[in-house]
Motif scaffolding. Structure first.
Motif, PDB file in Angstrom:
ATOM      1  N   THR A  72       2.347  -7.049  -4.893  1.00 19.32           N
ATOM      2  CA  THR A  72       1.134  -7.004  -4.077  1.00 19.32           C
ATOM      3  C   THR A  72       1.303  -7.895  -2.852  1.00 19.32           C
ATOM      4  O   THR A  72       2.214  -8.731  -2.774  1.00 19.32           O
ATOM      5  CB  THR A  72      -0.069  -7.499  -4.883  1.00 19.32           C
ATOM      6  OG1 THR A  72       0.147  -8.881  -5.234  1.00 19.32           O
ATOM      7  CG2 THR A  72      -0.284  -6.675  -6.146  1.00 19.32           C
ATOM      8  N   LEU A  73       0.395  -7.748  -1.907  1.00 19.35           N
ATOM      9  CA  LEU A  73       0.375  -8.639  -0.745  1.00 19.35           C
ATOM     10  C   LEU A  73       0.188 -10.082  -1.197  1.00 19.35           C
ATOM     11  O   LEU A  73       0.822 -11.004  -0.675  1.00 19.35           O
ATOM     12  CB  LEU A  73      -0.750  -8.221   0.205  1.00 19.35           C
ATOM     13  CG  LEU A  73      -0.950  -9.083   1.454  1.00 19.35           C
ATOM     14  CD1 LEU A  73       0.293  -9.078   2.329  1.00 19.35           C
ATOM     15  CD2 LEU A  73      -2.163  -8.591   2.242  1.00 19.35           C
ATOM     16  N   GLU A  74      -0.680 -10.284  -2.180  1.00 16.93           N
ATOM     17  CA  GLU A  74      -0.934 -11.623  -2.709  1.00 16.93           C
ATOM     18  C   GLU A  74       0.344 -12.246  -3.263  1.00 16.93           C
ATOM     19  O   GLU A  74       0.646 -13.414  -3.006  1.00 16.93           O
ATOM     20  CB  GLU A  74      -1.991 -11.536  -3.810  1.00 16.93           C
ATOM     21  CG  GLU A  74      -2.344 -12.861  -4.456  1.00 16.93           C
ATOM     22  CD  GLU A  74      -3.405 -12.683  -5.523  1.00 16.93           C
ATOM     23  OE1 GLU A  74      -4.495 -13.249  -5.373  1.00 16.93           O
ATOM     24  OE2 GLU A  74      -3.148 -11.958  -6.516  1.00 16.93           O
ATOM     25  N   THR A  75       1.124 -11.443  -4.015  1.00 24.07           N
ATOM     26  CA  THR A  75       2.372 -11.947  -4.578  1.00 24.07           C
ATOM     27  C   THR A  75       3.387 -12.254  -3.485  1.00 24.07           C
ATOM     28  O   THR A  75       4.008 -13.323  -3.469  1.00 24.07           O
ATOM     29  CB  THR A  75       2.961 -10.926  -5.566  1.00 24.07           C
ATOM     30  OG1 THR A  75       2.057 -10.755  -6.657  1.00 24.07           O
ATOM     31  CG2 THR A  75       4.311 -11.382  -6.091  1.00 24.07           C
ATOM     32  N   ALA A 101       0.496  -3.414 -10.125  1.00 22.81           N
ATOM     33  CA  ALA A 101       1.707  -3.285 -10.932  1.00 22.81           C
ATOM     34  C   ALA A 101       2.854  -4.067 -10.296  1.00 22.81           C
ATOM     35  O   ALA A 101       2.975  -4.135  -9.072  1.00 22.81           O
ATOM     36  CB  ALA A 101       2.093  -1.815 -11.073  1.00 22.81           C
ATOM     37  N   ASP A 102       3.705  -4.647 -11.142  1.00 19.31           N
ATOM     38  CA  ASP A 102       4.869  -5.388 -10.638  1.00 19.31           C
ATOM     39  C   ASP A 102       6.152  -4.896 -11.295  1.00 19.31           C
ATOM     40  O   ASP A 102       7.107  -5.649 -11.472  1.00 19.31           O
ATOM     41  CB  ASP A 102       4.690  -6.886 -10.860  1.00 19.31           C
ATOM     42  CG  ASP A 102       4.591  -7.243 -12.341  1.00 19.31           C
ATOM     43  OD1 ASP A 102       4.565  -6.318 -13.180  1.00 19.31           O
ATOM     44  OD2 ASP A 102       4.548  -8.442 -12.667  1.00 19.31           O
ATOM     45  N   ASP A 103       6.171  -3.618 -11.629  1.00 20.42           N
ATOM     46  CA  ASP A 103       7.336  -3.035 -12.288  1.00 20.42           C
ATOM     47  C   ASP A 103       8.453  -2.747 -11.295  1.00 20.42           C
ATOM     48  O   ASP A 103       8.233  -2.718 -10.087  1.00 20.42           O
ATOM     49  CB  ASP A 103       6.950  -1.747 -13.023  1.00 20.42           C
ATOM     50  CG  ASP A 103       6.237  -0.747 -12.121  1.00 20.42           C
ATOM     51  OD1 ASP A 103       5.485  -1.173 -11.207  1.00 20.42           O
ATOM     52  OD2 ASP A 103       6.411   0.465 -12.317  1.00 20.42           O
ATOM     53  N   ARG A 104       9.653  -2.554 -11.823  1.00 21.15           N
ATOM     54  CA  ARG A 104      10.780  -2.153 -10.982  1.00 21.15           C
ATOM     55  C   ARG A 104      10.742  -0.634 -10.867  1.00 21.15           C
ATOM     56  O   ARG A 104      10.665   0.063 -11.878  1.00 21.15           O
ATOM     57  CB  ARG A 104      12.115  -2.616 -11.582  1.00 21.15           C
ATOM     58  CG  ARG A 104      13.311  -2.330 -10.686  1.00 21.15           C
ATOM     59  CD  ARG A 104      14.543  -3.054 -11.148  1.00 21.15           C
ATOM     60  NE  ARG A 104      14.555  -4.448 -10.726  1.00 21.15           N
ATOM     61  CZ  ARG A 104      14.903  -4.872  -9.513  1.00 21.15           C
ATOM     62  NH1 ARG A 104      15.265  -4.003  -8.581  1.00 21.15           N
ATOM     63  NH2 ARG A 104      14.894  -6.146  -9.211  1.00 21.15           N
ATOM     64  N   THR A 139       0.828  -1.207   0.000  1.00 21.50           N
ATOM     65  CA  THR A 139       0.000   0.000   0.000  1.00 21.50           C
ATOM     66  C   THR A 139       0.863   1.259   0.000  1.00 21.50           C
ATOM     67  O   THR A 139       0.521   2.257  -0.648  1.00 21.50           O
ATOM     68  CB  THR A 139      -0.936  -0.001   1.216  1.00 21.50           C
ATOM     69  OG1 THR A 139      -1.748  -1.166   1.178  1.00 21.50           O
ATOM     70  CG2 THR A 139      -1.837   1.221   1.212  1.00 21.50           C
ATOM     71  N   ALA A 140       1.987   1.227   0.706  1.00 21.16           N
ATOM     72  CA  ALA A 140       2.894   2.373   0.708  1.00 21.16           C
ATOM     73  C   ALA A 140       3.427   2.629  -0.694  1.00 21.16           C
ATOM     74  O   ALA A 140       3.497   3.778  -1.152  1.00 21.16           O
ATOM     75  CB  ALA A 140       4.043   2.135   1.685  1.00 21.16           C
ATOM     76  N   ASP A 141       3.800   1.564  -1.383  1.00 13.64           N
ATOM     77  CA  ASP A 141       4.286   1.722  -2.754  1.00 13.64           C
ATOM     78  C   ASP A 141       3.183   2.271  -3.661  1.00 13.64           C
ATOM     79  O   ASP A 141       3.434   3.143  -4.502  1.00 13.64           O
ATOM     80  CB  ASP A 141       4.782   0.383  -3.300  1.00 13.64           C
ATOM     81  CG  ASP A 141       6.138  -0.003  -2.741  1.00 13.64           C
ATOM     82  OD1 ASP A 141       6.862   0.898  -2.276  1.00 13.64           O
ATOM     83  OD2 ASP A 141       6.470  -1.200  -2.750  1.00 13.64           O
ATOM     84  N   THR A 154       4.134   1.433   6.232  1.00 10.71           N
ATOM     85  CA  THR A 154       5.459   1.636   5.647  1.00 10.71           C
ATOM     86  C   THR A 154       6.077   0.310   5.220  1.00 10.71           C
ATOM     87  O   THR A 154       6.512   0.152   4.090  1.00 10.71           O
ATOM     88  CB  THR A 154       6.390   2.334   6.653  1.00 10.71           C
ATOM     89  OG1 THR A 154       5.799   3.559   7.078  1.00 10.71           O
ATOM     90  CG2 THR A 154       7.759   2.617   6.046  1.00 10.71           C
ATOM     91  N   PHE A 155       6.118  -0.636   6.157  1.00 13.96           N
ATOM     92  CA  PHE A 155       6.720  -1.935   5.892  1.00 13.96           C
ATOM     93  C   PHE A 155       5.737  -3.064   6.236  1.00 13.96           C
ATOM     94  O   PHE A 155       4.728  -2.849   6.915  1.00 13.96           O
ATOM     95  CB  PHE A 155       7.991  -2.134   6.727  1.00 13.96           C
ATOM     96  CG  PHE A 155       9.060  -1.101   6.478  1.00 13.96           C
ATOM     97  CD1 PHE A 155       9.483  -0.814   5.196  1.00 13.96           C
ATOM     98  CD2 PHE A 155       9.653  -0.430   7.535  1.00 13.96           C
ATOM     99  CE1 PHE A 155      10.471   0.136   4.964  1.00 13.96           C
ATOM    100  CE2 PHE A 155      10.646   0.513   7.314  1.00 13.96           C
ATOM    101  CZ  PHE A 155      11.062   0.794   6.017  1.00 13.96           C
ATOM    102  N   LEU A 156       6.101  -4.241   5.769  1.00 10.46           N
ATOM    103  CA  LEU A 156       5.385  -5.468   6.079  1.00 10.46           C
ATOM    104  C   LEU A 156       6.432  -6.470   6.544  1.00 10.46           C
ATOM    105  O   LEU A 156       7.492  -6.592   5.902  1.00 10.46           O
ATOM    106  CB  LEU A 156       4.685  -5.971   4.818  1.00 10.46           C
ATOM    107  CG  LEU A 156       3.675  -7.100   4.923  1.00 10.46           C
ATOM    108  CD1 LEU A 156       2.480  -6.689   5.775  1.00 10.46           C
ATOM    109  CD2 LEU A 156       3.207  -7.495   3.518  1.00 10.46           C
ATOM    110  N   ALA A 157       6.196  -7.157   7.648  1.00 14.34           N
ATOM    111  CA  ALA A 157       7.166  -8.101   8.174  1.00 14.34           C
ATOM    112  C   ALA A 157       6.467  -9.400   8.566  1.00 14.34           C
ATOM    113  O   ALA A 157       5.357  -9.376   9.099  1.00 14.34           O
ATOM    114  CB  ALA A 157       7.880  -7.522   9.398  1.00 14.34           C
TER     115      ALA A 157
END
Length: 231
Positions: free
Chosen positions: A179-182, A159-162, A147-149, A222-225
């Motif tokens: 994504t969270l799913e990915t 989107a899955d771009d660099r 979500t932050a991205d 911000t982050f996911l851990a």
């Protein structure tokens, strides 16, 4: 990180200095990952993308029995060696390549702190980590929050771009959006079992460093851990 995405030269030196005091690194991600690690007394810990050695130092301070750090940046490893001395075993290695120098089932805990999204060969990396972890061993992974991205870069959430994130005056961090799913799908698909998921917020000490950034981590992700187990 891979050779292309590791923080080399001046950028590595700047990152090493910033990681020691940044609200995001020092007071948001690192406390969350240490909490997820739990009691590391006597454990064999593998720190992948170890950077300047801040996490490795924290594990050693908490009684880890053996700490091995791996990073693709010689600039960061120089700082890590100064910080850790002979207390940790450090390797200069591209995380896009197999961890052939590490033995099977030789670690109790593996850590990927804010490095997973930099790697393209993630399936191979996860398989290698599974190989070097003992059965029942734990894997900790933190990444930028999807979500932050999405909020920062816009466009499609899926989107899955660099992407490129400005860093300092003349540098940029590049990594892969997911994504969270990915993110969870890759980890679970590699055979790990999810034990805990966290959306870290800065600890109170971060408020003294930068009140604005502290509050930002408490308003938006911000982050996911995650903590996972190798069956």
């Amino acid at each position: 990180m891979g050779a292309e995405t590791a923080y080399h030269g001046e950028m590595g030196e700047q990152f090493a200095a910033r990681a020691g005091r940044s609200v995001y690194n020092a007071y948001t991600d690192r406390p969350a990952m240490l909490r997820l690690a739990g009691d590391v007394g006597g454990l064999r810990v593998l720190d992948l993308g170890c950077g300047a050695g801040h996490y490795a130092a924290a594990f050693l301070e908490r009684g880890a029995g053996r700490v091995v750090g791996v990073d693709g940046s010689e600039s960061l490893l120089r700082v890590a060696r100064e910080r850790l001395g002979e207390r940790a075993e450090l390797h200069h290695h591209d995380l896009e390549e197999p961890l052939a120098f590490l033995a099977e089932a030789s670690f109790d805990l593996a850590v990927l702190a804010l490095v997973y999204h930099h790697v393209d060969a993630r399936a191979r990396l996860l398989a290698e980590v599974r190989r070097v972890l003992r059965p029942g061993g734990a894997l900790l992974v933190s990444t930028t929050h999807p979500t932050a991205d999405w909020n920062y870069f816009g466009g499609s959430y899926f989107a899955d771009d660099r992407v490129s994130l400005p860093f300092g005056n003349d540098h940029a961090l590049t990594y892969r959006r997911m994504t969270l799913e990915t993110f969870l799908g890759e980890l679970l698909g590699a055979g790990y079992v999810l034990e805990e998921l966290a959306e870290p917020r800065a600890v109170e000490e971060g408020r003294l460093v930068d009140p604005g950034k502290y509050e930002r981590t408490h308003r938006s992700p911000t982050f996911l851990a995650v903590r996972l187990r190798r069956p």
